[in-house]
Design an enzyme around this catalytic site. Structure first.
Site, short mmCIF file in Angstrom:
data_model
loop_
_atom_site.label_atom_id
_atom_site.label_comp_id
_atom_site.label_asym_id
_atom_site.label_seq_id
_atom_site.Cartn_x
_atom_site.Cartn_y
_atom_site.Cartn_z
N GLY A 43 0.82 -1.22 0.00
CA GLY A 43 0.00 0.00 0.00
C GLY A 43 0.85 1.27 0.00
O GLY A 43 0.57 2.21 -0.74
N CYS A 44 1.90 1.29 0.80
CA CYS A 44 2.75 2.47 0.88
C CYS A 44 3.55 2.66 -0.40
O CYS A 44 3.78 3.79 -0.84
CB CYS A 44 3.68 2.38 2.08
SG CYS A 44 2.76 2.38 3.65
N THR A 45 3.95 1.55 -1.02
CA THR A 45 4.65 1.64 -2.29
C THR A 45 3.73 2.21 -3.36
O THR A 45 4.11 3.11 -4.12
CB THR A 45 5.17 0.25 -2.72
OG1 THR A 45 6.11 -0.19 -1.73
CG2 THR A 45 5.84 0.30 -4.07
#
Length: 148
Positions: A43-45
């Site tokens: 998700g952060c990527t």
């Protein structure tokens, strides 16, 4: 959690590029303070790549994207290098900034919440994004700013 209209708490944190960054040093520009859960997670990527891919639009609108996590400087540096992020990733390992913004439950939190704050040129909170979908968060922020 800090609210729209309130002054954004100032901070100085270590950045992934070896320097440090303070909120005060960015006065005169808008700042999107992006709390991300953990470097190199799916998700952060996805979210980080969205900010990277829209970087020119943020730059054109005088908005500085600044990522903050509890990760080490080294982990943030590897994350930034791997995905070619052109914005600083800050290490809030002691959770002080996340606590000041209400972006985590407290000092024992394992991760910050997925939340972002748009800070205006004078240092006040302009918008709070607390219902973040990593797939479209960067585009949603831009749409809000551009009034689309």
């Amino acid at each position: 959690m800090i609210k729209v209209g309130e002054s954004a708490p100032d901070f100085t944190l270590a950045a992934h590029n070896g320097g440090s960054l303070s909120l005060k040093s960015l006065r005169g520009a808008k700042v999107l303070l992006w709390f991300f859960v953990e470097a190199n997670t799916p998700g952060c990527t996805l979210e980080g790549r969205g900010f990277r891919d829209h970087q020119s639009y943020f730059d054109e609108n005088n908005i500085r994207v600044v990522g903050v996590s509890f990760d080490s400087i080294e982990d943030n540096a590897a994350f930034a290098r791997r995905h070619e992020f052109g914005f600083p990733l800050l290490s809030d390992a002691d959770h002080v900034v996340a606590i000041a913004y209400g972006a985590c439950a407290g000092p024992e939190a394992r991760y910050p919440d997925r939340v972002s704050f748009l800070i205006n040129e004078r240092g006040a909170i302009e918008r709070v994004y607390d219902q973040v979908d990593p797939r479209d968060h960067p585009a949603r922020v831009l749409a809000d700013i551009l009034g689309v």
